[in-house]
Design a protein around this motif. Structure first.
Motif, PDB file in Angstrom:
ATOM      1  N   UNK A 219       0.803  -1.103  -0.058  1.00 44.83           N
ATOM      2  CA  UNK A 219       0.034  -0.038  -0.046  1.00 44.83           C
ATOM      3  C   UNK A 219       0.869   1.280  -0.113  1.00 44.83           C
ATOM      4  N   UNK A 220       0.583   1.948  -0.951  1.00 43.98           N
ATOM      5  CA  UNK A 220       1.625   3.174  -1.179  1.00 43.98           C
ATOM      6  C   UNK A 220       0.476   4.478  -1.394  1.00 43.98           C
ATOM      7  N   UNK A 221       1.022   5.658  -0.956  1.00 40.16           N
ATOM      8  CA  UNK A 221       0.305   6.993  -1.169  1.00 40.16           C
ATOM      9  C   UNK A 221       1.100   8.098  -1.586  1.00 40.16           C
ATOM     10  N   UNK A 222       0.398   9.092  -2.118  1.00 41.69           N
ATOM     11  CA  UNK A 222       1.004  10.065  -2.679  1.00 41.69           C
ATOM     12  C   UNK A 222      -0.045  11.259  -3.199  1.00 41.69           C
ATOM     13  N   UNK A 223       0.562  12.379  -3.205  1.00 44.63           N
ATOM     14  CA  UNK A 223      -0.187  13.650  -3.450  1.00 44.63           C
ATOM     15  C   UNK A 223      -1.460  14.078  -2.414  1.00 44.63           C
ATOM     16  N   UNK A 224      -1.022  14.241  -1.624  1.00 47.35           N
ATOM     17  CA  UNK A 224      -2.101  14.492  -0.474  1.00 47.35           C
ATOM     18  C   UNK A 224      -2.878  15.734  -0.658  1.00 47.35           C
ATOM     19  N   UNK A 225      -4.418  15.693  -0.433  1.00 50.11           N
ATOM     20  CA  UNK A 225      -5.202  16.769  -0.612  1.00 50.11           C
ATOM     21  C   UNK A 225      -6.064  17.139   0.720  1.00 50.11           C
ATOM     22  N   UNK A 226      -5.870  18.028   1.516  1.00 51.03           N
ATOM     23  CA  UNK A 226      -6.510  18.372   2.636  1.00 51.03           C
ATOM     24  C   UNK A 226      -7.952  18.794   2.075  1.00 51.03           C
ATOM     25  N   UNK A 227      -9.061  18.229   2.717  1.00 50.60           N
ATOM     26  CA  UNK A 227     -10.422  18.580   2.314  1.00 50.60           C
ATOM     27  C   UNK A 227     -11.210  18.979   3.661  1.00 50.60           C
ATOM     28  N   UNK A 228     -12.438  19.714   3.341  1.00 50.98           N
ATOM     29  CA  UNK A 228     -13.229  19.965   4.548  1.00 50.98           C
ATOM     30  C   UNK A 228     -14.514  19.511   4.234  1.00 50.98           C
ATOM     31  N   UNK A 229     -14.965  18.756   4.753  1.00 48.94           N
ATOM     32  CA  UNK A 229     -16.471  18.230   4.333  1.00 48.94           C
ATOM     33  C   UNK A 229     -17.518  18.973   5.109  1.00 48.94           C
ATOM     34  N   UNK A 230     -18.649  18.504   4.784  1.00 51.88           N
ATOM     35  CA  UNK A 230     -19.820  19.318   5.505  1.00 51.88           C
ATOM     36  C   UNK A 230     -19.656  18.877   7.235  1.00 51.88           C
ATOM     37  N   UNK A 231     -20.018  19.823   7.975  1.00 51.96           N
ATOM     38  CA  UNK A 231     -19.833  19.820   9.398  1.00 51.96           C
ATOM     39  C   UNK A 231     -18.608  19.989   9.939  1.00 51.96           C
ATOM     40  N   UNK A 232     -17.816  20.514   8.967  1.00 54.61           N
ATOM     41  CA  UNK A 232     -16.349  20.800   9.257  1.00 54.61           C
ATOM     42  C   UNK A 232     -15.453  19.831   9.521  1.00 54.61           C
ATOM     43  N   UNK A 233     -15.685  18.630   8.869  1.00 53.07           N
ATOM     44  CA  UNK A 233     -14.917  17.417   9.177  1.00 53.07           C
ATOM     45  C   UNK A 233     -13.665  17.314   8.313  1.00 53.07           C
ATOM     46  N   UNK A 234     -12.394  17.574   8.775  1.00 54.84           N
ATOM     47  CA  UNK A 234     -11.156  17.557   8.062  1.00 54.84           C
ATOM     48  C   UNK A 234     -10.652  16.046   7.773  1.00 54.84           C
ATOM     49  N   UNK A 235     -10.322  15.733   6.535  1.00 53.84           N
ATOM     50  CA  UNK A 235      -9.570  14.789   6.190  1.00 53.84           C
ATOM     51  C   UNK A 235      -8.533  15.001   4.992  1.00 53.84           C
ATOM     52  N   UNK A 236      -7.760  14.041   4.761  1.00 59.06           N
ATOM     53  CA  UNK A 236      -6.599  14.131   3.727  1.00 59.06           C
ATOM     54  C   UNK A 236      -7.109  13.071   2.841  1.00 59.06           C
ATOM     55  N   UNK A 237      -7.147  13.557   1.286  1.00 60.42           N
ATOM     56  CA  UNK A 237      -7.208  12.489   0.415  1.00 60.42           C
ATOM     57  C   UNK A 237      -5.912  12.434  -0.343  1.00 60.42           C
ATOM     58  N   UNK A 238      -5.661  11.036  -0.691  1.00 57.45           N
ATOM     59  CA  UNK A 238      -4.491  10.613  -1.067  1.00 57.45           C
ATOM     60  C   UNK A 238      -4.530   9.791  -2.467  1.00 57.45           C
ATOM     61  N   UNK A 239      -3.801   9.734  -3.408  1.00 58.43           N
ATOM     62  CA  UNK A 239      -3.760   8.704  -4.516  1.00 58.43           C
ATOM     63  C   UNK A 239      -3.198   7.552  -3.802  1.00 58.43           C
ATOM     64  N   UNK A 240      -3.846   6.314  -3.776  1.00 62.71           N
ATOM     65  CA  UNK A 240      -3.412   5.038  -3.173  1.00 62.71           C
ATOM     66  C   UNK A 240      -3.086   4.136  -4.291  1.00 62.71           C
ATOM     67  N   UNK A 241      -2.047   3.575  -4.313  1.00 67.24           N
ATOM     68  CA  UNK A 241      -1.527   2.469  -5.018  1.00 67.24           C
ATOM     69  C   UNK A 241      -1.601   1.199  -4.342  1.00 67.24           C
ATOM     70  N   UNK A 242      -2.268   0.373  -4.739  1.00 68.95           N
ATOM     71  CA  UNK A 242      -2.913  -0.872  -4.166  1.00 68.95           C
ATOM     72  C   UNK A 242      -2.293  -2.183  -4.660  1.00 68.95           C
ATOM     73  N   UNK A 243      -1.336  -2.961  -4.188  1.00 68.46           N
ATOM     74  CA  UNK A 243      -0.900  -4.211  -4.734  1.00 68.46           C
ATOM     75  C   UNK A 243      -1.470  -5.405  -4.274  1.00 68.46           C
ATOM     76  N   UNK A 244      -2.461  -5.172  -3.370  1.00 69.66           N
ATOM     77  CA  UNK A 244      -3.017  -6.312  -2.680  1.00 69.66           C
ATOM     78  C   UNK A 244      -4.082  -7.232  -3.488  1.00 69.66           C
ATOM     79  N   UNK A 245      -4.581  -6.587  -4.408  1.00 64.37           N
ATOM     80  CA  UNK A 245      -5.491  -7.176  -4.827  1.00 64.37           C
ATOM     81  C   UNK A 245      -7.110  -7.452  -4.458  1.00 64.37           C
TER      82      UNK A 245
END
Length: 689
Positions: A143-169
């Protein structure tokens, strides 16, 4: 008084140690409150990429006063992604947290385990994503991650979106896809900041459907729509991508539409201007130009100019412009060299901003007009700069260095100048190149002697060399060796038609263009035609080996982790480039004949000159097997050669000891073959069998 010495024998203060330890690899800057943050590669710590910041608030600093730097990310953590193996954006500061009493919240992906961590300065990083289960085909974390993008959803919830590269199948587990390669999925994923996903993969929420490749997640300002780009094999992102827009439903992308791009059009960097309008870059006109889309009006070109406003997406998170307000963007554009401009989106008016820089990267702008950017020029090493941006009238002033990649820059007397040239081709076109002649004040070559010249061919091959100051170039030129950077057909910066010259012609056009440049230098009396060498890394190594085996132009060559043949390479290399050759040569197995015929390894019998091979033992992009095939063929034929394998190095050398050894070995090699005695470097032992 001028002292005359043989070219190549000039004493120089630019040492291999200076190349390896004196400079700093600087990453894209970010503005965080009153501070500037960026990454620095530390060669003395094995190339570790540390996150750093300015010690104090940044305003308009005075001349010659670089910022004091504080290291935020402690050793041994290394902010570097392995998505696509090239990685890209690997960290960010989550917006809205800079007023937190404990300091800003940093999220980053750690190189060793590819897990995402959260960090507050002075505290121990805490994992946010799980350990990827063991998958042998991943050759590392699954599992690998790149290009983080912080976002604010409804209700003020903060999370970070990433590109995920998934080799697990996923639920089906590791398996082989229809193309015979390991099944790999990539998608945009939301990583919660509370650490709930550190041990529970189900806490990672998929935002977009899976594609072979995805990039550039962007949430609209009202939180209602998501934009992103995707592409599939065999396309590369500069061949063709699709720009998606979809509604955000229950936290994930719903059924959307492709609004721009296709297998023959490259679309890059979508950016919302407001809740309804999306700015992006497209090369539909033959050049990467700005376009605008809205649901009401569709897509239209903002302006049409034979200039590139974008470039090849080798590293995820690369950006070429910054939106300032719903009608204005700060853009970088040009050909081989880039400049800065203000674009009025409604009218397409572009106002150039005068700057003494020729290569401009990430730009940031604070509300008070503080401009922060990465850039370099023919007289300035890569640096992070600050300036003041005035918008009426549009101008940039008070440009100052905030942090230079070379705090120990040598005296200008030993640094080269560069000259951009266009060499005519028999078909009526041209090949672009940059000449760096031998130069050191007080020294000159002997009367009647012409200097040896080294052709340097860039990797990619989809890429280019900008006219900027380079210490590796100065290492040669200050010793009396000439260097020419060849932006052969296929290079970016000159429009799609020039880029497409290499389609189906890799190993042909790049070779012919490089030879044309060298013949031009000899014809013009600039270079000694009997003492020409060539060097390149990765795809540049392929062109180096192809020139050595298919032409008689060069007396020697040095290949760094170069591609030598294609059939085994397409099986051994990583997923991102595993179908790259379809466009460069042809589909396999239908055009297996070209794969064999073009390979330098197929023509070793025609090779008559010495070769130096440099290789990292952990390289997953061009594995050691490629260099070893060439080594064995050279030994079988009895051609002088050397093969240096660097422990713990990947695709490009980061450790100080590796850089020193490779640099000195290459100079010694050239001296032995081209007939000069370089001062103060160990003699490289060449083998013959």
């Amino acid at each position: 008084m001028v002292t005359t010495l043989p070219y190549g024998c000039w004493p120089s203060p630019i040492t291999a140690e200076l190349l390896a330890t004196g400079g700093t690899r600087l990453g894209a800057p970010q503005l965080v409150g009153d501070h500037v943050w960026w990454t620095e590669g530390i060669a003395t710590e094995g190339g570790r990429q540390a996150i750093v910041r300015t010690a104090g608030p940044v305003g308009y600093i005075g001349a010659h006063h670089e910022a004091e730097v504080v290291t935020v990310l402690p050793a041994p953590f290394n902010a570097r992604s392995r998505v696509h193996e090239y990685g890209g954006a690997s960290w960010t500061v989550v917006s809205g947290t800079d007023q937190d009493p404990d300091g800003p919240l940093v999220v980053f992906v750690n190189f060793a385990d590819q897990r995402v961590y959260a960090l507050r300065e002075g505290q121990e990083p805490q994992p946010l994503t799980p350990v990827g289960p063991e998958v042998p085909s991943a050759h590392g974390p699954s599992l690998r991650f790149a290009e983080p993008a912080p976002v604010i959803l409804g209700g003020g919830i903060v999370e970070v979106w990433w590109v995920c590269e998934d080799h697990t199948g996923g639920e089906q587990g590791p398996r082989t896809g229809a193309d015979g390669a390991p099944h790999i999925e990539r998608y945009i994923v939301a990583v919660p900041l509370d650490g709930s996903a550190a041990e529970d993969p189900s806490a990672l929420r998929r935002i977009t459907p899976s594609s072979r490749f995805v990039a550039a997640p962007r949430l609209s300002p009202d939180g209602a729509q998501v934009a992103w780009i995707s592409w599939e094999h065999p396309q590369m992102p500069w061949d063709g991508t699709e720009l998606h827009v979809a509604p955000l439903v229950a936290g994930s992308a719903g059924e959307g539409q492709v609004i721009a791009g296709d297998t023959g059009t490259s679309v890059l960097q979508p950016q919302w201007l407001d809740a309804e309008r999306l700015l992006f870059l497209s090369d539909a006109s033959g050049w990467w130009n700005p376009w605008l889309w809205s649901a009401a009006d569709g897509a239209r070109q903002v302006l049409e100019l034979d200039q590139e406003f974008g470039g090849p997406l080798w590293a995820l998170g690369t950006t070429w412009y910054r939106v300032l307000d719903p009608d204005t963007a700060l853009v970088t554009y040009g050909r081989a060299a880039t400049q800065l401009g203000l674009l009025r989106i409604s009218t397409g008016k572009l106002t150039a901003l005068e700057l003494p820089l020729t290569d401009i990267g990430t730009v940031q702008l604070r509300e008070d007009g503080l401009l922060v950017l990465a850039g370099a020029s023919p007289t300035a090493f890569p640096a992070i700069w600050t300036a003041r941006l005035d918008r009426d009238p549009a101008q940039v002033r008070d440009l100052q260095v905030l942090r230079s990649s070379r705090a120990d820059a040598p005296d200008p007397a030993v640094l080269p100048t560069s000259e951009s040239i266009e060499v005519p081709l028999p078909d009526g076109g041209v090949v672009h190149a940059i000449i760096h002649r031998p130069h050191q004040e007080g020294l000159a070559g002997r009367d009647g002697e012409l200097p040896p010249f080294i052709a340097r061919v860039h990797g990619g091959p989809t890429g280019h060399v900008s006219p900027v100051l380079s210490l590796p170039t100065a290492y040669y030129t200050s010793r009396g060796l000439g260097v020419v950077d060849v932006n052969y057909g296929g290079s970016t910066g000159y429009g799609r038609a020039y880029r497409d010259r290499l389609k189906g012609q890799w190993g042909v056009v790049d070779v012919a263009d490089t030879v044309a440049v060298m013949e031009h230098l000899v014809r013009e009396g600039i270079a000694d035609g009997q003492r020409l060498a060539i060097e390149g890394g990765s795809a540049g190594g392929w062109t180096t080996l192809a020139c050595l085996t298919r032409t008689s132009t060069f007396a020697a060559g040095a290949s760094s982790f170069g591609v030598a043949e294609l059939e085994r390479f397409r099986l051994d290399t990583h997923d991102f480039e595993s179908r790259y050759i379809d466009g460069l040569v042809g589909p396999y197995p239908e055009r297996r004949d070209l794969y064999v015929e073009r390979a330098p390894l197929s023509h070793v019998d025609e090779l008559e000159v010495p070769v130096l091979l440099l290789q990292g033992d952990e390289d997953r992009i061009v594995p050691p097997s490629q260099s070893e095939l060439v080594r064995d063929a050279l030994a079988a034929k009895g051609i002088p050669h050397a093969y240096l394998l660097f422990e713990g190095e990947q695709h490009g050398f980061r450790k100080a000891e590796s850089i020193i050894r490779a640099t000195e070995a290459t100079l010694s090699f050239y001296g032995q073959v081209l007939g000069f005695n370089p001062a103060c470097v160990p003699v490289l032992e060449l083998e013959r069998g």
